[in-house]
Write a protein that holds these residues in place. Structure first.
Motif, short mmCIF file in Angstrom:
data_model
loop_
_atom_site.label_atom_id
_atom_site.label_comp_id
_atom_site.label_asym_id
_atom_site.label_seq_id
_atom_site.Cartn_x
_atom_site.Cartn_y
_atom_site.Cartn_z
N ARG A 158 0.86 -1.18 0.00
CA ARG A 158 0.00 0.00 0.00
C ARG A 158 0.89 1.23 0.00
N PRO A 159 0.43 2.32 -0.62
CA PRO A 159 1.26 3.52 -0.67
C PRO A 159 1.31 4.20 0.70
N GLY A 160 2.43 4.80 0.99
CA GLY A 160 2.55 5.50 2.26
C GLY A 160 3.82 6.31 2.34
N LEU A 161 3.95 7.03 3.43
CA LEU A 161 5.14 7.82 3.74
C LEU A 161 5.57 7.52 5.16
N SER A 162 6.85 7.34 5.36
CA SER A 162 7.41 7.18 6.71
C SER A 162 8.52 8.20 6.92
N CYS A 163 8.54 8.78 8.10
CA CYS A 163 9.53 9.81 8.43
C CYS A 163 10.48 9.32 9.52
N PHE A 164 11.74 9.67 9.35
CA PHE A 164 12.78 9.25 10.28
C PHE A 164 13.64 10.45 10.65
N LEU A 165 14.22 10.38 11.85
CA LEU A 165 15.11 11.41 12.36
C LEU A 165 16.35 10.71 12.88
N ARG A 166 17.49 11.32 12.69
CA ARG A 166 18.71 10.70 13.22
C ARG A 166 19.40 11.62 14.21
N ASP A 167 20.02 10.99 15.18
CA ASP A 167 20.85 11.70 16.15
C ASP A 167 22.20 10.99 16.12
N GLY A 168 23.15 11.57 15.38
CA GLY A 168 24.40 10.87 15.13
C GLY A 168 24.12 9.65 14.26
N ASP A 169 24.49 8.48 14.76
CA ASP A 169 24.26 7.24 14.03
C ASP A 169 22.99 6.52 14.50
N ARG A 170 22.26 7.12 15.42
CA ARG A 170 21.02 6.52 15.91
C ARG A 170 19.86 7.02 15.04
N VAL A 171 19.02 6.10 14.59
CA VAL A 171 17.89 6.42 13.71
C VAL A 171 16.59 6.19 14.45
N PHE A 172 15.66 7.12 14.32
CA PHE A 172 14.37 7.04 15.00
C PHE A 172 13.23 7.18 13.99
N HIS A 173 12.19 6.40 14.20
CA HIS A 173 10.97 6.49 13.40
C HIS A 173 10.03 7.47 14.09
N THR A 174 9.59 8.49 13.37
CA THR A 174 8.76 9.53 14.00
C THR A 174 7.32 9.52 13.52
N TYR A 175 7.06 9.05 12.27
CA TYR A 175 5.68 9.17 11.76
C TYR A 175 5.53 8.31 10.50
N SER A 176 4.31 7.80 10.28
CA SER A 176 3.95 7.15 9.02
C SER A 176 2.49 7.46 8.71
N THR A 177 2.16 7.51 7.43
CA THR A 177 0.78 7.67 7.00
C THR A 177 0.59 6.91 5.69
N PHE A 178 -0.64 6.48 5.43
CA PHE A 178 -0.90 5.62 4.28
C PHE A 178 -2.22 6.00 3.60
N ASP A 179 -2.36 5.52 2.37
CA ASP A 179 -3.62 5.60 1.62
C ASP A 179 -4.17 7.04 1.59
N ARG A 180 -5.37 7.28 2.13
CA ARG A 180 -5.97 8.62 2.09
C ARG A 180 -5.18 9.63 2.91
N GLY A 181 -4.28 9.17 3.76
CA GLY A 181 -3.43 10.08 4.50
C GLY A 181 -2.46 10.83 3.60
N LEU A 182 -2.33 10.37 2.34
CA LEU A 182 -1.44 11.03 1.39
C LEU A 182 -2.15 12.14 0.62
N ASP A 183 -3.46 12.27 0.79
CA ASP A 183 -4.21 13.29 0.06
C ASP A 183 -3.64 14.68 0.33
N GLY A 184 -3.39 15.42 -0.72
CA GLY A 184 -2.92 16.81 -0.56
C GLY A 184 -1.44 16.92 -0.26
#
Length: 233
Positions: A158-184
């Motif tokens: 399914r289509p979607g977007l996921s957002c990540f943030l890094r602090d040095g070499d540490r990676v964090f998942h901050t947000y995801s949205t899919f389907d109608r969440g991509l509108d606009g």
């Protein structure tokens, strides 16, 4: 075809003023929602993911390309397909010049389950410059809810977007949205609104993130896309 009613200019202005009040209320509500999104906690990504890209193998940290934030578009392209999803292709067509995101410390990439050998010719056909990686054979799509097992046992995307943030070499998942969440979504600001650092405007809540990257905050930092390298970010 049902067309709008025909009215006088005065009647149109009155109707427009009424709608404008609702539009402003929606803008304020959107600002509040974006602030709530930036207030989400984050979770550390402790699994090692490996992708195939134009420069060979890459880790999730590599996908940041040295920047602080990463937006991944989960592009529907199954391993057995010869071409990517039409709707996902329409979404990628509307992504603006990546320099404006990169100036805000944010990298945008596409990731699909198809092998990179299938992605590469399709990307060339579409004329896209967006970095695109293959997660073929890995668990990245499944772990971030972009793939799932259907009732018949087949893997579906399914289509979607996921957002990540890094602090040095540490990676964090901050947000995801899919389907109608991509509108606009597709403009630089709408993509930044999904990230932990937002548009990096002084008026945004929570305070203190506008200058997190050391660059001029928000609209003050906007340049012609061919000038960003000159300004060092």
């Amino acid at each position: 075809m049902g067309l709008p009613h025909i009215v006088t200019r005065a009647e149109w202005l009155a109707a427009r003023e009424k709608l404008l009040a609702n539009e402003k209320a929606a803008t304020r509500a959107r600002d509040e929602l974006n602030a709530e999104r930036r207030g989400l906690p984050m979770v550390e990504v402790d699994k090692d993911y490996l992708f195939d890209g134009a420069d060979g193998k890459a880790t999730l940290l590599d996908l940041f390309a040295g920047r602080v934030q990463l937006i991944v578009y989960h592009f529907m392209f199954a391993p057995e397909w010869d071409a990517g999803c039409r709707s996902c292709s329409g979404f990628l067509d509307q992504i603006g010049h990546l320099a404006h995101l990169r100036a805000r410390g944010t990298t945008f990439v596409a990731v699909s389950r198809a092998p990179f050998t299938r992605i590469l010719p399709f990307k060339a056909r579409m004329g896209w410059v967006v970095p695109w990686f293959s997660a073929c054979g890995g668990e990245f799509n499944r772990d971030f809810a972009a793939s799932y097992a259907a009732a018949d046992g087949q893997i579906q995307d399914r289509p979607g977007l996921s957002c990540f943030l890094r602090d040095g070499d540490r990676v964090f998942h901050t947000y995801s949205t899919f389907d109608r969440g991509l509108d606009g979504i597709g403009s630089t600001t709408s993509l930044l609104d999904l990230t932990a650092l937002g548009r990096q405007e002084e008026w945004e809540e929570p305070k203190g993130r506008a200058s997190a990257l050391g660059a001029p905050a928000g609209s003050a930092g906007v340049r012609y896309h061919d000038e960003y390298e000159e300004f060092g970010y």
